[in-house]
Write a protein that holds these residues in place. Structure first.
Motif, mmCIF file in Angstrom:
data_model
loop_
_atom_site.group_PDB
_atom_site.id
_atom_site.type_symbol
_atom_site.label_atom_id
_atom_site.label_comp_id
_atom_site.label_asym_id
_atom_site.label_seq_id
_atom_site.Cartn_x
_atom_site.Cartn_y
_atom_site.Cartn_z
ATOM 1 N N UNK A 142 -13.052 -32.124 -18.427
ATOM 2 C CA UNK A 142 -13.574 -32.207 -19.793
ATOM 3 C C UNK A 142 -13.461 -30.862 -20.507
ATOM 4 N N UNK A 143 -13.943 -29.802 -19.869
ATOM 5 C CA UNK A 143 -13.934 -28.496 -20.531
ATOM 6 C C UNK A 143 -12.529 -27.933 -20.649
ATOM 7 N N UNK A 144 -11.656 -28.275 -19.710
ATOM 8 C CA UNK A 144 -10.249 -27.883 -19.869
ATOM 9 C C UNK A 144 -9.635 -28.548 -21.099
ATOM 10 N N UNK A 145 -9.977 -29.804 -21.323
ATOM 11 C CA UNK A 145 -9.477 -30.516 -22.497
ATOM 12 C C UNK A 145 -10.032 -29.927 -23.787
ATOM 13 N N UNK A 188 -9.373 -36.252 -24.276
ATOM 14 C CA UNK A 188 -10.725 -35.738 -24.506
ATOM 15 C C UNK A 188 -11.627 -36.831 -25.071
ATOM 16 N N UNK A 189 -11.097 -37.635 -25.993
ATOM 17 C CA UNK A 189 -11.885 -38.737 -26.557
ATOM 18 C C UNK A 189 -12.296 -39.723 -25.469
ATOM 19 N N UNK A 200 -5.314 -39.873 -17.931
ATOM 20 C CA UNK A 200 -6.756 -39.761 -17.733
ATOM 21 C C UNK A 200 -7.151 -40.289 -16.354
ATOM 22 N N UNK A 201 -6.620 -41.444 -15.983
ATOM 23 C CA UNK A 201 -6.915 -42.008 -14.654
ATOM 24 C C UNK A 201 -6.308 -41.131 -13.562
ATOM 25 N N UNK A 202 -5.067 -40.723 -13.788
ATOM 26 C CA UNK A 202 -4.366 -39.869 -12.831
ATOM 27 C C UNK A 202 -5.137 -38.583 -12.573
ATOM 28 N N UNK A 203 -5.617 -37.955 -13.643
ATOM 29 C CA UNK A 203 -6.272 -36.650 -13.526
ATOM 30 C C UNK A 203 -7.580 -36.731 -12.754
ATOM 31 N N UNK A 204 -8.430 -37.698 -13.086
ATOM 32 C CA UNK A 204 -9.730 -37.758 -12.417
ATOM 33 C C UNK A 204 -9.550 -38.085 -10.934
ATOM 34 N N UNK A 205 -8.582 -38.950 -10.616
ATOM 35 C CA UNK A 205 -8.322 -39.258 -9.212
ATOM 36 C C UNK A 205 -7.815 -38.046 -8.451
#
Length: 296
Positions: free
Chosen positions: A39-42, A191-192, A77-82
């Protein structure tokens, strides 16, 4: 052929910077969790890209291109959190090795979706690279792991599937938009999406972690722009095996910052990976037709 060579060099540089960013994000994920780190990187990415987007007088994309931005952003978004949740639980080099199923998946998707002809060098290069990964994973079997490392591996493998889809979309996206436009919309859209659970999951980094947040955002943006430039100038099958070089950087970063050992088995595997990349790229012709992205 010169254009393809430059695209390969740009892709290699993009992968190297992204791998360094992975190490920075692993440190942040261990400190504040994967969600807050992303989140903060975004947020930092939006702060960098918005003035750049305005200063370079980028044109607003059509509804069709905006849709491509939205689809790829959702996949990322899915890729990153995983991935970032997984690397907090799995050694960095091992995590990167697990993601190397993505180029094989993406090669098939490139043929199916982009109608690219997959040459024998690309197939043999991918198999040689995967053989290197297999050697590395075999060497990691006896290493100590966290109790939740199996879940971490599962998260990374899931991320790899989404990464394969992302790689194919990247080629299509880069033919319709320039690197600055892609980075701008990707940061804002993701980010949204990540802002939706913020009231329940978000936490602030410690004061000393803010420079790492800014560094990770800068590395991610430059990497994205380099890879977008490369994918606009060479076919997916030529660039996909360059992904294997990420392991070299992951092994170095893991050893330097997290004291994850770099063994002879790891070195042998990386040599096979580099050989696979070279085999896939050597002698590949430039695409017959090419659509330049709008850079103005």
């Amino acid at each position: 052929m010169r254009t393809v060579t430059l695209a390969l060099l740009a892709a290699c540089a993009g992968i190297a910077l992204y791998s360094i960013m992975d190490a920075v994000m692993k440190g942040l994920s261990l400190g504040i969790g994967a969600y807050a780190a992303i989140f903060w990187r975004l947020v930092a990415g939006v702060m960098i890209m918005t003035p750049l987007f305005v200063a370079t007088r980028q044109r607003m994309p059509s509804a069709q291109v905006l849709g491509i931005h939205a689809i790829r952003s959702a996949v990322i978004a899915v890729m990153a959190i995983g991935f970032f949740w997984g690397i907090a639980r799995v050694p960095l080099a091992e995590a990167i090795a697990l993601t190397f199923i993505a180029p094989l998946i993406a090669l098939g998707l490139a043929a199916l979706v982009l109608h690219e002809k997959i040459g024998p060098r690309s197939i043999l290069g991918s198999l040689l690279g995967l053989a290197g990964v297999a050697i590395i994973l075999a060497g990691q079997l006896g290493a100590p792991h966290r109790p939740d490392s199996a879940l971490g591996m599962l998260a990374i493998l899931t991320s790899a599937v989404f990464y394969a889809v992302n790689l194919v979309i990247a080629r299509h996206q880069a033919q319709h938009a320039g690197p600055i436009e892609i980075a701008f919309f990707q940061n804002w859209i993701i980010l949204a999406l990540f802002a939706l659970p913020a009231p329940w999951l978000l936490q602030l980094p410690a004061p000393g972690q803010w420079p790492l947040v800014g560094l990770s955002a800068a590395l991610a943006i430059v990497s994205l722009m380099l890879l977008s430039w490369a994918y606009a100038r060479a076919e997916a099958q030529i660039l996909l095996t360059v992904e294997y070089t990420a392991f070299i950087w992951a092994a170095i970063m893991g050893w330097l910052f997290f004291r994850e050992p770099l063994t002879a088995v790891t070195v042998a595997g990386t040599l096979l990976i580099v050989a696979g990349c070279w085999m896939a790229a050597r002698g590949q012709p430039a695409p017959a037709e090419h659509v330049e992205p709008a850079l103005s």
